[in-house]
Design a protein around this motif. Structure first.
Motif, short mmCIF file in Angstrom:
data_model
loop_
_atom_site.label_atom_id
_atom_site.label_comp_id
_atom_site.label_asym_id
_atom_site.label_seq_id
_atom_site.Cartn_x
_atom_site.Cartn_y
_atom_site.Cartn_z
N MET A 1 0.83 -1.20 0.00
CA MET A 1 0.00 0.00 0.00
C MET A 1 0.87 1.25 0.00
O MET A 1 1.92 1.29 0.62
N LYS A 2 0.40 2.29 -0.70
CA LYS A 2 1.14 3.55 -0.76
C LYS A 2 0.66 4.48 0.35
O LYS A 2 -0.54 4.60 0.61
N LEU A 3 1.60 5.17 0.98
CA LEU A 3 1.30 6.23 1.93
C LEU A 3 1.75 7.56 1.34
O LEU A 3 2.84 7.65 0.76
N SER A 4 0.91 8.58 1.50
CA SER A 4 1.23 9.92 1.00
C SER A 4 0.97 10.95 2.08
O SER A 4 0.47 10.63 3.16
N VAL A 5 1.31 12.20 1.77
CA VAL A 5 1.24 13.28 2.76
C VAL A 5 0.37 14.41 2.25
O VAL A 5 0.52 14.85 1.10
N LEU A 6 -0.54 14.89 3.10
CA LEU A 6 -1.26 16.14 2.85
C LEU A 6 -0.76 17.16 3.86
O LEU A 6 -0.81 16.92 5.07
N ASP A 7 -0.29 18.30 3.37
CA ASP A 7 0.26 19.34 4.23
C ASP A 7 -0.50 20.64 3.97
O ASP A 7 -0.46 21.18 2.86
N GLN A 8 -1.19 21.13 5.01
CA GLN A 8 -1.92 22.39 4.89
C GLN A 8 -1.10 23.59 5.37
O GLN A 8 -1.64 24.67 5.53
N SER A 9 0.19 23.39 5.58
CA SER A 9 1.09 24.45 6.05
C SER A 9 0.49 25.19 7.25
O SER A 9 0.29 26.42 7.22
N PRO A 10 0.22 24.46 8.35
CA PRO A 10 -0.41 25.08 9.51
C PRO A 10 0.54 26.05 10.22
O PRO A 10 1.74 25.82 10.29
N ILE A 11 -0.03 27.14 10.72
CA ILE A 11 0.72 28.11 11.50
C ILE A 11 0.44 27.84 12.97
O ILE A 11 -0.67 28.04 13.45
N MET A 12 1.44 27.39 13.69
CA MET A 12 1.27 27.05 15.09
C MET A 12 1.27 28.31 15.96
O MET A 12 1.84 29.33 15.59
N THR A 13 0.63 28.22 17.10
CA THR A 13 0.57 29.35 18.03
C THR A 13 1.97 29.88 18.33
O THR A 13 2.88 29.11 18.64
N GLY A 14 2.13 31.20 18.19
CA GLY A 14 3.41 31.84 18.48
C GLY A 14 4.38 31.84 17.32
O GLY A 14 5.46 32.44 17.42
#
Length: 331
Positions: A1-14
């Motif tokens: 099975m293939k694993l992939s990544v979804l990245d929403q470029s989150p901005i963390m607190t601070g």
């Protein structure tokens, strides 16, 4: 099975958008090394918690900083743009990084309702034109002149970035099947009805110039840690972040573990957290592996795209490392 990544470029607190993009770059490099198959970035506007407002630019940067992982958009919000212009942008990307670019598209507003007006010169986009836009886009990408104007998407080339239609409903699944595109169901947005939508896509698929067989994947929030207790601690920050988004406070950024620990919840909020867990997989390495396998089986797909939003970055990367090890990805 293939694993992939979804990245929403989150901005963390601070932190700020510069740091969010730096973290996206580091995560892309590491998941490329670990053997993940694709890396997609999202499009969100007027947001102080998600930095990715121009995914096609971020795709170019991430592809330049990785070696073999496919890089794409999850996704371009097509009703706001010219199909011809998007085709040319992605033909440039495909020329720069052959056989490594994915063109994921969607029709959601990508922000608050006024974003629609800002992106369309004060007018609302005509979403009824969306199916025809996709057909135009596919034609341009494959070197055709859909309107007979002697106009072609350049630069031309031997390879073509595939169109992936993103959705969280049966409507998007049927449209992807009719047009003959690949289809990604956003389980991390809608935890219900996805298997029916994917079944509809797989059964109704019509061959196209792009592909002869259906191709689907499912995307999910996932938090994996060395222990179940640590995974739950990290996931509590995502619980709080989703509650903030649901209450219109999404621009407050993604909280830390310390913030989540101090948060007091009402009975209703506790129920919402439990409900939202249908969109997540949380646990130790083996627990998450088993649940991802079960999810893929229920959707009848062989690829799962993982969206992990936790802080600090080291724990986020560790989550992907544990999954790569569990699934024995080729590093």
């Amino acid at each position: 099975m293939k694993l992939s990544v979804l990245d929403q470029s989150p901005i963390m607190t601070g932190l700020d958008a510069k740091e969010a993009f730096r973290q996206s770059t580091e995560l892309a490099k590491r998941t490329d090394e670990l053997g993940y198959y694709r890396y997609w970035v999202s499009e969100h506007h007027s947001s102080h918690s998600l930095a990715g407002s121009a995914p096609e630019i971020l795709v170019a940067h991430l592809a330049a900083n990785t070696n073999r992982i496919r890089v794409g958009t999850g996704g371009i919000l097509l009703p706001h743009y010219s199909a011809y212009k998007i085709a040319e942008s992605f033909r440039v990307l495909e020329s720069l990084y052959p056989n490594r670019i994915d063109l994921g598209i969607g029709r959601a507003p990508g922000g608050m309702p006024n974003v629609n007006l800002a992106l369309n010169n004060g007018r609302h986009p005509n979403v009824e034109h969306y199916p025809n836009q996709i057909r135009e886009l596919m034609a341009y990408l494959h070197g055709e002149d859909p309107h007979g104007l002697n106009v072609y998407a350049t630069p031309t080339g031997d390879t073509v970035p595939p169109i992936w239609m993103l959705g969280s409903s049966g409507t998007s699944a049927r449209l992807a099947a009719d047009i003959g595109a690949s289809y990604s169901f956003a389980h991390f947005i809608n935890g219900y009805g996805g298997t029916r939508a994917m079944d509809r896509y797989l059964q109704a698929f019509q061959p196209s110039i792009q592909q002869k067989e259906p191709n689907g994947l499912v995307s999910i929030f996932a938090v994996c840690a060395d222990t179940e207790e640590r995974a739950e601690e990290l996931a509590s920050t995502l619980d709080l972040a989703i509650l903030r988004i649901e209450s219109g406070r999404g621009n407050e950024g993604f909280p830390t573990v310390e913030e989540a620990k101090q948060q007091q919840y009402s009975v209703f909020e506790k129920e919402r957290i439990q409900e939202n867990r249908s969109r997540m997989i949380v646990g130790s390495q083996q627990q998450v592996k088993q649940q991802i396998e079960a999810l893929a089986s229920s959707y009848s797909v062989d690829e799962v795209m993982v969206n992990t939003i936790v802080h600090p970055l080291e724990d986020r990367i560790r989550s992907y490392e544990l999954l790569a090890e569990a699934f024995q990805l080729e590093s």
